[in-house]
Design an enzyme around this catalytic site. Sequence first.
Site, PDB file in Angstrom:
ATOM      1  N   CYS A 134       1.189  -1.119   0.102  1.00 15.98           N
ATOM      2  CA  CYS A 134       0.026  -0.068   0.251  1.00 15.98           C
ATOM      3  C   CYS A 134       1.138   1.308   0.263  1.00 15.98           C
ATOM      4  O   CYS A 134       1.257   1.320   1.320  1.00 15.98           O
ATOM      5  CB  CYS A 134      -0.853  -0.299   1.307  1.00 15.98           C
ATOM      6  SG  CYS A 134      -2.026   0.938   1.460  1.00 15.98           S
ATOM      7  N   CYS A 137      -0.479   4.250   2.019  1.00 16.69           N
ATOM      8  CA  CYS A 137      -0.457   3.844   3.696  1.00 16.69           C
ATOM      9  C   CYS A 137       0.951   3.889   3.721  1.00 16.69           C
ATOM     10  O   CYS A 137       1.083   5.028   4.902  1.00 16.69           O
ATOM     11  CB  CYS A 137      -0.854   2.286   3.543  1.00 16.69           C
ATOM     12  SG  CYS A 137      -2.439   1.851   3.255  1.00 16.69           S
ATOM     13  N   ASP A 138       1.861   4.168   3.219  1.00 16.82           N
ATOM     14  CA  ASP A 138       3.728   3.608   3.735  1.00 16.82           C
ATOM     15  C   ASP A 138       4.170   4.483   3.072  1.00 16.82           C
ATOM     16  O   ASP A 138       5.196   4.601   3.637  1.00 16.82           O
ATOM     17  CB  ASP A 138       3.949   2.299   3.561  1.00 16.82           C
ATOM     18  CG  ASP A 138       2.793   1.492   4.579  1.00 16.82           C
ATOM     19  OD1 ASP A 138       2.356   1.463   5.698  1.00 16.82           O
ATOM     20  OD2 ASP A 138       2.649  -0.130   4.161  1.00 16.82           O
TER      21      ASP A 138
HETATM   22  P1  FAD Z   1     -11.369  -5.147   5.713  1.00 19.69           P
HETATM   23  O1  FAD Z   1     -10.559  -4.666   6.856  1.00 19.69           O
HETATM   24  O2  FAD Z   1     -10.036  -6.655   4.744  1.00 19.69           O
HETATM   25  O3  FAD Z   1     -12.220  -6.404   6.301  1.00 19.69           O
HETATM   26  C1  FAD Z   1     -13.125  -7.271   6.248  1.00 19.69           C
HETATM   27  C2  FAD Z   1     -13.434  -8.210   6.897  1.00 19.69           C
HETATM   28  O4  FAD Z   1     -14.269  -9.224   6.371  1.00 19.69           O
HETATM   29  C3  FAD Z   1     -12.485  -8.838   7.282  1.00 19.69           C
HETATM   30  O5  FAD Z   1     -12.189  -9.245   8.913  1.00 19.69           O
HETATM   31  C4  FAD Z   1     -12.852 -10.661   7.108  1.00 19.69           C
HETATM   32  O6  FAD Z   1     -12.459 -11.107   9.162  1.00 19.69           O
HETATM   33  C5  FAD Z   1     -13.959 -10.519   7.461  1.00 19.69           C
HETATM   34  N1  FAD Z   1     -14.030 -12.000   6.246  1.00 19.69           N
HETATM   35  C6  FAD Z   1     -14.156 -11.846   4.327  1.00 19.69           C
HETATM   36  N2  FAD Z   1     -13.991 -13.018   4.109  1.00 19.69           N
HETATM   37  C7  FAD Z   1     -15.730 -13.134   5.269  1.00 19.69           C
HETATM   38  C8  FAD Z   1     -16.753 -14.525   5.619  1.00 19.69           C
HETATM   39  N3  FAD Z   1     -16.743 -15.402   4.214  1.00 19.69           N
HETATM   40  N4  FAD Z   1     -17.305 -14.799   6.418  1.00 19.69           N
HETATM   41  C9  FAD Z   1     -17.166 -13.550   7.619  1.00 19.69           C
HETATM   42  N5  FAD Z   1     -16.580 -12.445   7.608  1.00 19.69           N
HETATM   43  C10 FAD Z   1     -15.696 -12.322   6.761  1.00 19.69           C
HETATM   44  N6  FAD Z   1      -5.575   2.462   5.109  1.00 19.69           N
HETATM   45  C11 FAD Z   1      -5.037   3.136   5.814  1.00 19.69           C
HETATM   46  O7  FAD Z   1      -6.076   3.849   5.412  1.00 19.69           O
HETATM   47  N7  FAD Z   1      -4.076   3.499   6.019  1.00 19.69           N
HETATM   48  C12 FAD Z   1      -3.095   2.939   6.576  1.00 19.69           C
HETATM   49  O8  FAD Z   1      -1.891   3.294   7.159  1.00 19.69           O
HETATM   50  C13 FAD Z   1      -3.042   1.275   5.982  1.00 19.69           C
HETATM   51  N8  FAD Z   1      -2.296   0.044   6.122  1.00 19.69           N
HETATM   52  C14 FAD Z   1      -2.587  -0.780   6.282  1.00 19.69           C
HETATM   53  C15 FAD Z   1      -1.476  -1.616   6.264  1.00 19.69           C
HETATM   54  C16 FAD Z   1      -1.027  -3.207   6.100  1.00 19.69           C
HETATM   55  C17 FAD Z   1      -0.657  -3.634   6.708  1.00 19.69           C
HETATM   56  C18 FAD Z   1      -2.912  -3.397   5.447  1.00 19.69           C
HETATM   57  C19 FAD Z   1      -2.642  -4.940   4.695  1.00 19.69           C
HETATM   58  C20 FAD Z   1      -3.772  -2.875   4.869  1.00 19.69           C
HETATM   59  C21 FAD Z   1      -3.479  -1.033   5.483  1.00 19.69           C
HETATM   60  N9  FAD Z   1      -4.327  -0.191   5.487  1.00 19.69           N
HETATM   61  C22 FAD Z   1      -4.893   1.174   5.656  1.00 19.69           C
HETATM   62  C23 FAD Z   1      -5.690  -0.930   4.300  1.00 19.69           C
HETATM   63  C24 FAD Z   1      -6.390  -0.918   5.055  1.00 19.69           C
HETATM   64  O9  FAD Z   1      -6.896  -1.457   6.150  1.00 19.69           O
HETATM   65  C25 FAD Z   1      -7.858  -1.537   4.060  1.00 19.69           C
HETATM   66  O10 FAD Z   1      -8.720  -0.474   3.225  1.00 19.69           O
HETATM   67  C26 FAD Z   1      -9.299  -1.022   5.180  1.00 19.69           C
HETATM   68  O11 FAD Z   1      -8.729  -2.633   5.828  1.00 19.69           O
HETATM   69  C27 FAD Z   1     -10.355  -1.848   4.408  1.00 19.69           C
HETATM   70  O12 FAD Z   1     -11.773  -2.115   5.078  1.00 19.69           O
HETATM   71  P2  FAD Z   1     -12.730  -3.192   4.892  1.00 19.69           P
HETATM   72  O13 FAD Z   1     -14.002  -3.113   5.927  1.00 19.69           O
HETATM   73  O14 FAD Z   1     -13.149  -2.826   3.556  1.00 19.69           O
HETATM   74  O15 FAD Z   1     -12.017  -4.645   4.180  1.00 19.69           O
END
Ligand code: FAD
Length: 312
Positions: A134, A137-138
Amino acid sequence: MLDCAIIGGGPAGLTAGLYTTRGGLADVTMFEKGMPGGQITMSSEIENYPGVTGHITGMDLMIPWPEQCQKFGLKHEMSEVTRVSRSSEGIFTIHKSDGTSAEAKSVIVCTGSTPKRAGFVGEDVYFGRGVSTCATCDGFFYKGKEVAVIGGGDTALEEALYLAKICSKVYLIHRRDTFRSAPSTIDRIKNTPNIELVLNAVPEEVSGDAMGVNGIRVGFKDGTTRQIDVPGVFVFVGNDVNNQVLKQEDGSFLCEMTPWGEVKVDLSMKTSTPGLFAAGDMREQAPKQVVCAAGDGAVAALQAIAYVDGHH
Ligand code: FAD
Ligand code: NAP
């Protein structure tokens, strides 16, 4: 029957949970297969969530979110959802991996997406300590420093251009000598003086020490190698959208998808299927940021409330 089922408990799902319950829906359950918080809980530092200053980890950021939702009545069920289906009467069924199911009037899908790994030695060991997927992010952590970008698609090239504005130099490492991305993007890459193309180069091993990454070795077809000394390696080799829950028994999807598996939504996070909304990293053109996923979750929740109330 649930007023709304939320699938996934990351920033998008938790915010959808907050807004649906606080907005008056009586019976809302969030199905999350692991601990709530989502993929940001893997990050050792987040400094771009508005209003949050100081050194905090992704886990620190997310810990209060479920408690805030529960205060307004969100129920959390630790279950893996295998499939969401919809009857001709418009009732959704949430199928779970333990064989049980739940019914809901509306569904917000927030299962996120997972960046692919390239598979070179040290990639997993140094993930989060110099290896990143990302740039938004980084990238800032490498301000004025040299970094490497792996990949030859639209994402790699666009992120290389983004990083070139922050970093002193970007080595764009690609395993072939032609790119998959749009010709206009390739032109911009070639016209950016601080991007060096390292082509026909396969990433072999990232090296480092207790402080994190200090370089990457790439190999060429003739057997020669090159060591590139950089503190940051950004990997953009494709993305797996967690869209399995939308796949139906006949292999079709419950709603329209983009060719690369993201959910098509309009500006109000409505999918092509009435009563079904998608939010966060799994939707098309997602910026893949916590603040954006949370914003999507709020938008989808307001639409789900209107749908359940019959104002749609
Ligand atoms: P996710 O956070 O991916 O959540 C999806 C959830 O759905 C998960 O908890 C998963 O367990 C659950 N799930 C999936 N499939 C199923 C299923 N079949 N049944 C039940 N549950 C399920 N963003 C920033 O803004 N700033 C940063 O500095 C930043 N740094 C990051 C660093 C890292 C290492 C990573 C990996 C990501 C980073 N991001 C950052 C990006 C950010 O984490 C994502 O954009 C954000 O978390 C997306 O949110 P979401 O709710 O769409 O999905
Ligand atoms: P992608 O198009 O699949 O490109 C992945 C790149 O990573 C390819 O160049 C591939 O090399 C390389 N790669 C794959 N595995 C590798 C490995 N193990 N080691 C080293 N390199 C590896 O993925 P993407 O760039 O994320 O794009 C996904 C889709 O979204 C595409 O359809 C893209 O057009 C679209 N997209 C569009 C935009 C836009 O329109 N602005 C922006 C971003 C993404 P090879 O080329 O040799 O296979």
